[in-house]
Each structure stands twice: as structure tokens, then as C-alpha cells.
Design an enzyme around this catalytic site. Structure first.
Site, short mmCIF file in Angstrom:
data_model
loop_
_atom_site.label_atom_id
_atom_site.label_comp_id
_atom_site.label_asym_id
_atom_site.label_seq_id
_atom_site.Cartn_x
_atom_site.Cartn_y
_atom_site.Cartn_z
CD GLU A 1 -48.43 -23.77 11.47
OE1 GLU A 1 -48.06 -24.59 10.59
OE2 GLU A 1 -49.62 -23.49 11.65
CB ALA B 1 -47.19 -29.51 6.54
CD GLU C 1 -48.66 -21.99 6.59
OE1 GLU C 1 -48.25 -20.81 6.52
OE2 GLU C 1 -48.29 -22.77 7.47
N GLY D 1 -45.37 -25.22 8.74
CA GLY D 1 -45.41 -26.13 9.89
C GLY D 1 -44.12 -26.11 10.69
N1 CO8 Z 1 -42.68 -30.60 1.75
C1 CO8 Z 1 -42.20 -31.61 1.01
N2 CO8 Z 1 -40.95 -31.60 0.49
C2 CO8 Z 1 -40.19 -30.52 0.71
C3 CO8 Z 1 -40.65 -29.43 1.47
C4 CO8 Z 1 -41.96 -29.50 2.01
N3 CO8 Z 1 -42.46 -28.54 2.78
N4 CO8 Z 1 -39.67 -28.49 1.51
C5 CO8 Z 1 -38.65 -28.99 0.81
N5 CO8 Z 1 -38.94 -30.22 0.33
C6 CO8 Z 1 -38.11 -31.08 -0.50
C7 CO8 Z 1 -38.05 -30.62 -1.93
O1 CO8 Z 1 -39.17 -31.09 -2.64
C8 CO8 Z 1 -36.75 -31.23 -2.39
O2 CO8 Z 1 -36.98 -32.60 -2.66
P1 CO8 Z 1 -36.32 -33.29 -3.99
O3 CO8 Z 1 -34.85 -33.14 -3.79
O4 CO8 Z 1 -36.82 -34.70 -3.92
O5 CO8 Z 1 -36.83 -32.51 -5.16
C9 CO8 Z 1 -35.88 -31.17 -1.17
O6 CO8 Z 1 -36.75 -31.01 -0.06
C10 CO8 Z 1 -34.92 -29.99 -1.18
O7 CO8 Z 1 -35.69 -28.83 -1.39
P2 CO8 Z 1 -35.39 -27.78 -2.58
O8 CO8 Z 1 -34.73 -28.46 -3.72
O9 CO8 Z 1 -36.65 -27.04 -2.84
O10 CO8 Z 1 -34.33 -26.84 -1.85
P3 CO8 Z 1 -34.06 -25.30 -2.16
O11 CO8 Z 1 -32.81 -24.96 -1.42
O12 CO8 Z 1 -34.11 -25.03 -3.62
O13 CO8 Z 1 -35.29 -24.53 -1.50
C11 CO8 Z 1 -36.91 -24.05 0.21
C12 CO8 Z 1 -35.48 -24.56 -0.10
C13 CO8 Z 1 -36.99 -22.56 -0.10
C14 CO8 Z 1 -37.13 -24.28 1.70
C15 CO8 Z 1 -37.94 -24.84 -0.63
O14 CO8 Z 1 -37.69 -26.22 -0.46
C16 CO8 Z 1 -39.37 -24.57 -0.25
O15 CO8 Z 1 -39.90 -23.52 -0.61
N6 CO8 Z 1 -40.01 -25.55 0.45
C17 CO8 Z 1 -41.43 -25.47 0.79
C18 CO8 Z 1 -41.63 -24.48 1.88
C19 CO8 Z 1 -43.08 -24.34 2.18
O16 CO8 Z 1 -43.87 -23.84 1.42
N7 CO8 Z 1 -43.43 -24.75 3.41
C20 CO8 Z 1 -44.75 -24.59 3.93
C21 CO8 Z 1 -45.61 -25.74 3.57
S1 CO8 Z 1 -47.30 -25.45 4.05
C22 CO8 Z 1 -47.36 -25.85 5.67
O17 CO8 Z 1 -46.37 -26.12 6.31
C23 CO8 Z 1 -48.72 -25.84 6.31
C24 CO8 Z 1 -48.71 -26.41 7.72
C25 CO8 Z 1 -50.09 -26.74 8.21
C26 CO8 Z 1 -50.71 -27.84 7.40
C27 CO8 Z 1 -52.02 -28.23 7.90
C28 CO8 Z 1 -52.77 -29.05 6.85
C29 CO8 Z 1 -54.14 -29.44 7.24
#
Ligand code: CO8
Length: 257
Positions: A111, A63, A131, A108
């Protein structure tokens, strides 16, 4: 412009989350576009659907954390409800849905793959429910579907630790059906969809319904559901034609659905 693509490819369809600049993260806009694509699949009724993510790196990296960061409890409840509604609509499509997991499937994203019927992963796929490391629980069905798919103990380990699982471990624990080379993923997923599309469509739908409805019931009720689905296939053109061809040792006609 939509963040979710829809391609009609003969008897199957492919839905692609197309927000590669954010690793296909699920914002409200993406969830609404996904909902549209699911509605289109409902209307056009392909015989199978493949769901994947754009770009080589991610299926869906979760998400949208930037959108969630400042959310109130009320906002989070609405966001969670939206995600659950859309994922449930995907899960309840009458035809099989195959997730082609082409990279990160985190939070997400994992999921979303869980809401599909089958999962094919590339060797580069990475799964996790991170999460608890962000101070929240999964909100799009992860606590429920992961436990149902791989068992509560394995699911709880992944949910409590946020540990990443690579493709081979995902295969070993039953999180995915198959692992293929990254360059073969698209073809393999479409080949599986085509193979399903070659079977009798009403029978495939009835089979999906029997499994999914039955899993929510006790065994006696579930077997009654199976009997009803089994009986519903009889007197259809495809059943009489396929069984007639078998009995008369003729080549079967292609299924009509
Ligand atoms: N949300 C928003 N932006 C994201 C996300 C995300 N989940 N993942 C990546 N991005 C963006 C980054 O911010 C980045 O943007 P920018 O270039 O503008 O800075 C771009 O994508 C590229 O990402 P990275 O530079 O971080 O790329 P890396 O190769 O360094 O890393 C990773 C890749 C490891 C995948 C890293 O991006 C990461 O850890 N992402 C987040 C992963 C995460 O924690 N996902 C779980 C989120 S929680 C969730 O999904 C809960 C679901 C249920 C919600 C219900 C709410 C009520």
C-alpha cells in the site's frame, strides 16, 4: 532515534524506512517518523523523492502485526486513520515520489508503494496483500489504490487470495513501472528522480496535479483542470526562457523552478 531516514541528494531526496530488524514493518512510531520525513520534503521541496526500505530483504513487510494483534476496533480505526493520513500526505506531495521496491512489499508495504507516483522494483521484489489471511482487510488504501492501478478484477483476485506476485508479474499487470537487478535499484531510482529533476519543476508539479486531480473527476471537469494547470505554467521564468531558447535556436538555460 528516528526509524525513517531523510537524505538531501542535490535536487532530489531519498526517504528510507529504517527498521530492518522487523523488515521495516510500519508501527505507529514508523508512521509518525514517516510523517516527519514527508513534512521535511514539503519544506525543502526537492524536485523528486525516492522512497525505499533499509536492508536487502524488505521494502516494507506490512503494518506491524505484533502491534495490531491485540488492537480493539477503536484502536484499529485510529491506526488505519493514521496510516491513511500519512500515505495521503505522501501521495499529495507536490513533487513526484518514486518507490524503489527492494524486497518484500506486503500489506501496508504494498500500500505504501501504491501511494507513490511510480514504482521501480528489484528482481527480488515480492508484492502481496495478505490481510484476508490475517482476518482483516487492507487498511492503508489497498482496496482503493490497487483497484485503481491494476483494475478491479485483477486487484480483487490478489486481495481475495493473498497470493504473492513476483517482480515480473508485477510488471506485466502494471503494478510497477520497471524491474531492475537488485544491485542497480538504488542507482536506477535516483537516475529516474534526476531525470525528472532536470525538467521544469513547476511544470512537473502542475502535471502531477493535473493527473491526480483529474482522475477524481469526470472528463470535462478533468480537462478544465488540465487547462488551468497548463495556463499556470505560462509567464513563468522557466516557460519563457525554455520556449524563447527553442524559438531562437539557443541552448536552454537550466530550469529554476
Ligand atoms: N510486523 C511485525 N514484525 C514483522 C513483520 C510485520 N509485518 N514482518 C516481519 N516482521 C519481523 C518478524 O517478526 C521477525 O522478527 P523477530 O526476528 O523478532 O522474530 C523479523 O521481522 C524477520 O522476519 P521473519 O523471521 O519472519 O523473516 P522471514 O524471512 O522468515 O519471512 C516474511 C519474511 C515472509 C516477510 C515474513 O516476515 C512475513 O510473513 N511477515 C508478515 C507479512 C505480513 O503479513 N504483512 C502484512 C501485515 S497486515 C497489513 O500490513 C495491513 C495493513 C493495514 C493495517 C490497517 C489496520 C487498521
Amino acid at each position: 532515534m528516528s526509524t525513517v531516514g531523510y537524505e538531501a541528494l542535490g535536487q532530489v531526496a531519498r526517504i528510507t524506512v529504517e527498521r530492518p530488524e522487523a523488515l521495516n514493518a510500519l508501527s505507529t512510531a514508523v508512521l509518525l517518523d514517516l510523517d516527519e520525513a514527508i513534512s521535511r520534503a514539503t519544506r525543502e521541496a526537492p524536485r523528486a523523492v525516492v522512497l525505499t526500505g533499509a536492508g536487502g530483504k524488505a521494502f516494507v513487510a506490512g503494518a506491524d502485526v505484533a502491534e495490531m494483534a491485540g488492537m480493539s476496533r477503536l484502536g484499529a480505526a485510529a491506526f488505519g486513520a493514521l496510516g491513511n493520513r500519512v500515505f495521503r500526505a505522501l501521495e499529495q506531495l507536490p513533487m513526484p515520489v518514486i518507490a524503489a521496491v527492494n524486497g518484500f512489499a506486503l500489506g501496508g508495504g504494498c500500500e505504501l508503494a501504491l501511494a507513490c507516483d511510480l514504482r521501480i522494483a528489484s528482481e527480488t521484489a515480492v508484492f502481496a496483500q495478505p490481510e484476508v489471511g490475517l482476518g482483516i482487510t487492507p487498511g492503508f488504501g489497498g482496496t482503493q489504490r490497487l483497484a485503481r492501478l491494476i483494475g478491479p478484477a485483477r486487484a480483487k483476485e490478489l486481495l481475495f487470495t493473498a497470493r504473492r506476485v513476483d517482480a515480473s508479474e508485477a510488471l506485466a499487470i502494471g503494478l510497477v513501472n520497471r524491474v531492475v537487478a537488485a544491485e542497480d535499484l538504488s542507482d536506477e531510482a535516483l537516475a529516474l528522480a534526476d531525470r525528472i529533476a532536470d525538467q521544469a519543476p513547476l511544470a512537473v508539479r502542475a502535471t502531477k496535479a493535473a493527473v491526480d486531480l483529474g482522475l477524481q473527476k469526470d472528463l470535462d471537469t478533468a480537462l478544465a483542470i488540465e487547462t488551468a494547470q497548463f495556463a499556470s505554467c505560462f509567464e513563468t521564468e522557466d516557460q519563457t526562457s525554455a520556449m524563447g531558447a527553442f524559438v531562437e535556436r539557443r541552448k536552454p538555460e537550466p530550469f529554476k523552478g
